[in-house]
Design a protein around this motif. Structure first.
Motif, short mmCIF file in Angstrom:
data_model
loop_
_atom_site.label_atom_id
_atom_site.label_comp_id
_atom_site.label_asym_id
_atom_site.label_seq_id
_atom_site.Cartn_x
_atom_site.Cartn_y
_atom_site.Cartn_z
N LEU A 1 4.37 8.50 -1.88
CA LEU A 1 3.29 7.07 -1.37
C LEU A 1 3.93 5.85 -0.49
O LEU A 1 5.16 5.33 -1.50
CB LEU A 1 2.60 7.11 -1.98
CG LEU A 1 1.80 8.70 -2.19
CD1 LEU A 1 0.55 8.14 -3.35
CD2 LEU A 1 1.04 9.50 -1.09
N ASN A 2 3.71 5.49 0.57
CA ASN A 2 4.25 3.84 0.11
C ASN A 2 2.54 3.42 -0.76
O ASN A 2 2.22 3.69 -0.77
CB ASN A 2 4.04 3.17 1.93
CG ASN A 2 1.86 3.92 2.01
OD1 ASN A 2 1.30 3.30 1.34
ND2 ASN A 2 2.18 4.46 3.58
N PHE A 3 3.14 1.76 -0.84
CA PHE A 3 2.83 1.60 -1.35
C PHE A 3 1.02 1.01 -1.31
O PHE A 3 0.70 1.28 -2.05
CB PHE A 3 3.26 -0.50 -1.36
CG PHE A 3 2.71 -1.51 -1.84
CD1 PHE A 3 2.66 -1.56 -3.73
CD2 PHE A 3 1.53 -2.33 -2.10
CE1 PHE A 3 2.72 -2.37 -4.13
CE2 PHE A 3 1.03 -3.32 -2.86
CZ PHE A 3 1.43 -3.46 -3.71
N GLU A 4 0.74 0.62 -0.46
CA GLU A 4 -0.70 0.63 0.51
C GLU A 4 -1.19 2.08 -0.10
O GLU A 4 -2.83 1.97 -0.87
CB GLU A 4 -0.83 0.63 1.70
CG GLU A 4 -0.97 -0.31 2.48
CD GLU A 4 0.67 -0.85 2.53
OE1 GLU A 4 1.49 -0.34 1.94
OE2 GLU A 4 1.42 -2.49 2.22
N ASP A 5 -0.78 2.86 -0.12
CA ASP A 5 -1.49 4.18 -0.41
C ASP A 5 -1.16 4.77 -1.92
O ASP A 5 -2.42 5.05 -2.62
CB ASP A 5 -1.25 5.57 0.64
CG ASP A 5 -1.24 5.66 1.43
OD1 ASP A 5 -2.04 5.30 2.35
OD2 ASP A 5 -0.41 6.25 2.57
N ALA A 6 -0.42 4.22 -2.73
CA ALA A 6 0.31 4.57 -3.53
C ALA A 6 -1.20 3.34 -5.05
O ALA A 6 -2.11 3.87 -5.34
CB ALA A 6 1.22 3.92 -4.56
N LEU A 7 -1.33 2.08 -4.48
CA LEU A 7 -2.36 1.50 -4.65
C LEU A 7 -3.35 1.26 -4.68
O LEU A 7 -5.12 1.72 -5.59
CB LEU A 7 -2.31 -0.29 -4.29
CG LEU A 7 -3.27 -1.74 -4.47
CD1 LEU A 7 -2.78 -1.16 -5.79
CD2 LEU A 7 -3.11 -2.55 -3.58
N THR A 8 -4.07 2.70 -3.05
CA THR A 8 -5.43 2.40 -2.41
C THR A 8 -5.83 4.06 -4.06
O THR A 8 -6.82 3.99 -4.64
CB THR A 8 -5.96 3.72 -1.91
OG1 THR A 8 -5.37 2.45 -0.77
CG2 THR A 8 -6.62 3.97 -1.52
N ARG A 9 -4.95 5.01 -4.04
CA ARG A 9 -5.04 6.10 -5.27
C ARG A 9 -5.11 5.74 -7.03
O ARG A 9 -5.95 6.29 -6.93
CB ARG A 9 -3.66 6.84 -4.94
CG ARG A 9 -3.56 8.29 -5.88
CD ARG A 9 -5.00 9.03 -5.53
NE ARG A 9 -5.13 10.20 -6.68
CZ ARG A 9 -6.03 10.33 -7.40
NH1 ARG A 9 -6.93 9.95 -6.92
NH2 ARG A 9 -6.00 12.14 -7.89
N ALA B 1 1.92 6.57 -13.50
CA ALA B 1 3.36 7.21 -12.42
C ALA B 1 2.86 6.04 -10.44
O ALA B 1 3.68 5.87 -10.58
CB ALA B 1 3.48 8.10 -12.04
N LEU B 2 1.27 5.93 -10.84
CA LEU B 2 1.06 5.02 -9.60
C LEU B 2 1.26 3.76 -9.57
O LEU B 2 2.03 2.78 -8.96
CB LEU B 2 -0.11 5.63 -8.70
CG LEU B 2 -0.51 7.06 -8.43
CD1 LEU B 2 -2.00 6.70 -8.13
CD2 LEU B 2 0.46 6.65 -6.89
N LYS B 3 1.14 2.86 -10.74
CA LYS B 3 2.14 1.62 -11.00
C LYS B 3 3.15 1.51 -11.54
O LYS B 3 3.19 0.19 -10.94
CB LYS B 3 1.12 1.53 -13.22
CG LYS B 3 0.86 0.22 -13.27
CD LYS B 3 0.91 0.26 -14.73
CE LYS B 3 2.06 -0.27 -16.03
NZ LYS B 3 2.72 -0.55 -15.22
N ASN B 4 3.69 2.16 -11.71
CA ASN B 4 5.12 2.06 -11.58
C ASN B 4 5.45 2.69 -10.19
O ASN B 4 6.84 1.29 -10.29
CB ASN B 4 6.07 3.02 -12.82
CG ASN B 4 5.66 3.12 -14.29
OD1 ASN B 4 5.07 2.24 -14.87
ND2 ASN B 4 5.97 3.93 -14.78
N LEU B 5 4.87 2.99 -9.42
CA LEU B 5 5.71 2.92 -7.73
C LEU B 5 5.54 1.85 -7.28
O LEU B 5 6.15 1.16 -6.92
CB LEU B 5 5.14 4.04 -7.32
CG LEU B 5 5.47 4.97 -5.74
CD1 LEU B 5 7.05 4.62 -5.29
CD2 LEU B 5 4.61 5.44 -5.48
#
Length: 81
Positions: A9-17, A44-48
């Motif tokens: 995922l890119n940053f924006e998609d990870a943050l939205t998820r 995992a999303l937070k770490n990413l």
């Protein structure tokens, strides 16, 4: 979404998820097993997101203008807390 898919995922998609998972967990309408899985994904999303922000921060340079009008770029430094 599994942990392998999160890496892509890119940053924006990870943050939205991540925001969606937080809302879902806060609602309290999620089963315990699903909540545990969602929490693991959220970590995992937070770490990413943190690693992508750190990488972006390292690329940023602070542009300064000297009194004589000359322009220079300096490495970005985070303020000390």
């Amino acid at each position: 979404m599994n942990l392998e898919e999160i890496k892509d995922l890119n940053f924006e998609d990870a943050l939205t998820r991540l925001e969606n998972i937080v809302r879902e967990l806060e609602s309290g309408r999620i089963k315990l097993d699903d909540a545990v899985t969602a929490y693991e994904q959220a970590v995992a999303l937070k770490n990413l997101c943190e690693s992508k922000l750190k990488a972006a921060q390292l690329k940023i340079e602070k542009i300064t203008v000297a009194p004589d009008g000359s322009v220079a770029a300096e490495p970005f430094e985070t303020p000390e807390a």
